[in-house]
Design a protein around this motif. Sequence first.
Motif, PDB file in Angstrom:
ATOM      1  N   GLY A   1      76.497  63.253  49.434  1.00 50.42           N
ATOM      2  CA  GLY A   1      77.547  62.463  50.064  1.00 50.42           C
ATOM      3  C   GLY A   1      77.041  61.834  51.342  1.00 50.42           C
ATOM      4  N   LYS A   2      77.749  60.858  51.802  1.00 51.64           N
ATOM      5  CA  LYS A   2      77.326  60.110  52.978  1.00 51.64           C
ATOM      6  C   LYS A   2      77.405  60.969  54.233  1.00 51.64           C
ATOM      7  N   GLY A   3      76.415  60.824  55.054  1.00 54.53           N
ATOM      8  CA  GLY A   3      76.401  61.516  56.343  1.00 54.53           C
ATOM      9  C   GLY A   3      77.075  60.657  57.393  1.00 54.53           C
ATOM     10  N   ARG A   4      76.847  61.010  58.641  1.00 56.55           N
ATOM     11  CA  ARG A   4      77.480  60.295  59.741  1.00 56.55           C
ATOM     12  C   ARG A   4      76.558  59.279  60.393  1.00 56.55           C
ATOM     13  N   ARG A   5      75.387  59.055  59.837  1.00 57.05           N
ATOM     14  CA  ARG A   5      74.386  58.245  60.524  1.00 57.05           C
ATOM     15  C   ARG A   5      74.682  56.746  60.526  1.00 57.05           C
ATOM     16  N   GLY A   6      75.317  56.215  59.491  1.00 55.71           N
ATOM     17  CA  GLY A   6      75.594  54.785  59.444  1.00 55.71           C
ATOM     18  C   GLY A   6      74.351  53.940  59.213  1.00 55.71           C
ATOM     19  N   ILE A   7      73.331  54.501  58.623  1.00 59.40           N
ATOM     20  CA  ILE A   7      72.099  53.773  58.320  1.00 59.40           C
ATOM     21  C   ILE A   7      72.205  53.289  56.879  1.00 59.40           C
ATOM     22  N   GLY A   8      71.925  52.019  56.645  1.00 60.75           N
ATOM     23  CA  GLY A   8      72.035  51.449  55.310  1.00 60.75           C
ATOM     24  C   GLY A   8      70.826  51.755  54.441  1.00 60.75           C
ATOM     25  N   PRO A   9      70.892  51.354  53.171  1.00 62.41           N
ATOM     26  CA  PRO A   9      69.779  51.595  52.242  1.00 62.41           C
ATOM     27  C   PRO A   9      68.443  51.013  52.711  1.00 62.41           C
ATOM     28  N   ALA A  10      68.459  49.817  53.276  1.00 61.06           N
ATOM     29  CA  ALA A  10      67.203  49.225  53.735  1.00 61.06           C
ATOM     30  C   ALA A  10      66.604  50.044  54.881  1.00 61.06           C
ATOM     31  N   GLY A  11      67.456  50.521  55.768  1.00 60.59           N
ATOM     32  CA  GLY A  11      66.978  51.358  56.872  1.00 60.59           C
ATOM     33  C   GLY A  11      66.377  52.658  56.377  1.00 60.59           C
ATOM     34  N   TRP A  12      67.033  53.272  55.387  1.00 59.77           N
ATOM     35  CA  TRP A  12      66.493  54.514  54.826  1.00 59.77           C
ATOM     36  C   TRP A  12      65.223  54.244  54.028  1.00 59.77           C
ATOM     37  N   ALA A  13      65.164  53.106  53.331  1.00 62.70           N
ATOM     38  CA  ALA A  13      63.943  52.761  52.590  1.00 62.70           C
ATOM     39  C   ALA A  13      62.766  52.600  53.556  1.00 62.70           C
TER      40      ALA A  13
ATOM     41  N   VAL B   1      62.414  58.461  48.200  1.00 57.54           N
ATOM     42  CA  VAL B   1      63.047  59.561  48.933  1.00 57.54           C
ATOM     43  C   VAL B   1      64.048  58.991  49.942  1.00 57.54           C
ATOM     44  N   GLY B   2      63.675  57.904  50.601  1.00 61.86           N
ATOM     45  CA  GLY B   2      64.592  57.252  51.539  1.00 61.86           C
ATOM     46  C   GLY B   2      65.833  56.720  50.849  1.00 61.86           C
ATOM     47  N   LEU B   3      65.664  56.164  49.663  1.00 67.76           N
ATOM     48  CA  LEU B   3      66.827  55.650  48.925  1.00 67.76           C
ATOM     49  C   LEU B   3      67.729  56.785  48.444  1.00 67.76           C
ATOM     50  N   ALA B   4      67.121  57.923  48.088  1.00 66.84           N
ATOM     51  CA  ALA B   4      67.936  59.096  47.741  1.00 66.84           C
ATOM     52  C   ALA B   4      68.744  59.539  48.959  1.00 66.84           C
ATOM     53  N   ARG B   5      68.125  59.472  50.128  1.00 71.18           N
ATOM     54  CA  ARG B   5      68.824  59.819  51.370  1.00 71.18           C
ATOM     55  C   ARG B   5      69.953  58.820  51.622  1.00 71.18           C
ATOM     56  N   ALA B   6      69.707  57.543  51.367  1.00 72.26           N
ATOM     57  CA  ALA B   6      70.740  56.524  51.547  1.00 72.26           C
ATOM     58  C   ALA B   6      71.917  56.757  50.607  1.00 72.26           C
ATOM     59  N   ALA B   7      71.622  57.300  49.412  1.00 69.02           N
ATOM     60  CA  ALA B   7      72.676  57.592  48.435  1.00 69.02           C
ATOM     61  C   ALA B   7      73.456  58.855  48.798  1.00 69.02           C
ATOM     62  N   GLY B   8      72.983  59.565  49.813  1.00 71.96           N
ATOM     63  CA  GLY B   8      73.718  60.728  50.297  1.00 71.96           C
ATOM     64  C   GLY B   8      73.124  62.078  49.933  1.00 71.96           C
ATOM     65  N   PHE B   9      71.925  62.121  49.359  1.00 72.55           N
ATOM     66  CA  PHE B   9      71.321  63.401  48.995  1.00 72.55           C
ATOM     67  C   PHE B   9      70.498  63.944  50.149  1.00 72.55           C
ATOM     68  N   ARG B  10      70.849  65.124  50.581  1.00 73.51           N
ATOM     69  CA  ARG B  10      70.097  65.839  51.599  1.00 73.51           C
ATOM     70  C   ARG B  10      69.806  67.226  51.061  1.00 73.51           C
ATOM     71  N   SER B  11      68.567  67.447  50.667  1.00 71.10           N
ATOM     72  CA  SER B  11      68.213  68.700  50.005  1.00 71.10           C
ATOM     73  C   SER B  11      67.853  69.779  51.014  1.00 71.10           C
ATOM     74  N   GLN B  12      67.890  71.008  50.504  1.00 71.62           N
ATOM     75  CA  GLN B  12      67.359  72.129  51.272  1.00 71.62           C
ATOM     76  C   GLN B  12      65.855  71.905  51.419  1.00 71.62           C
ATOM     77  N   PRO B  13      65.223  72.436  52.461  1.00 74.01           N
ATOM     78  CA  PRO B  13      63.796  72.158  52.685  1.00 74.01           C
ATOM     79  C   PRO B  13      62.892  72.470  51.485  1.00 74.01           C
ATOM     80  N   LEU B  14      63.014  73.638  50.901  1.00 75.63           N
ATOM     81  CA  LEU B  14      62.145  73.989  49.778  1.00 75.63           C
ATOM     82  C   LEU B  14      62.433  73.112  48.559  1.00 75.63           C
ATOM     83  N   VAL B  15      63.701  72.885  48.288  1.00 76.18           N
ATOM     84  CA  VAL B  15      64.085  72.053  47.140  1.00 76.18           C
ATOM     85  C   VAL B  15      63.545  70.636  47.305  1.00 76.18           C
ATOM     86  N   GLY B  16      63.729  70.058  48.482  1.00 77.57           N
ATOM     87  CA  GLY B  16      63.255  68.702  48.730  1.00 77.57           C
ATOM     88  C   GLY B  16      61.746  68.586  48.644  1.00 77.57           C
ATOM     89  N   THR B  17      61.058  69.589  49.165  1.00 80.19           N
ATOM     90  CA  THR B  17      59.598  69.582  49.105  1.00 80.19           C
ATOM     91  C   THR B  17      59.118  69.672  47.660  1.00 80.19           C
TER      92      THR B  17
END
Length: 172
Positions: free
Chosen positions: A11-23, A101-117
Amino acid sequence: MAKKTPVGTFGKGRRGIGPAGWALRGAAAGAAGTTVLNVVTYLDMSLRGRSASSTPEVTVEKLAGVAHTPIPGDGEKRQNRVQALGALTGLVSGIGVGVLVGLARAAGFRSQPLVGTLLTTAGVLVATNGPMTVLGVTDPRTWSATDWGSDVVPHLAYAAVVKTTMDAFDRP
């Protein structure tokens, strides 16, 4: 709002950064990860006295053949181009996976450290070894444990840096 799960938050976080910014942030994280991957690889080569892999150059040769695109030059000039293009394919893969990975973040995915790695490691292994396997340059099924270690450890270091960098970009 965001939904927490055992693997991460969706889900979306509070950062307000768009897909291009995350890319762009992902590209920077991918470049940092690629640098660490190269450092780990060259340390391994220097410690064990092993030579560089020729698979990037063979892959470039095969891709050029499939695309019916000759690589210009004769002799040493052509070989230097092939070597440079092989190195560039690694950079493109590393930065490209960072962008994903940046686009996944833009889509709202924030994984646990081990899972993301681990997810990023799997992604970059597929991005780098997949084309070489499809083209018949290598066959991971025939690799020894040492071969796997030489491949997985640098990619795991890459993924850890990408994940850490992306998490740092996400902090308030």
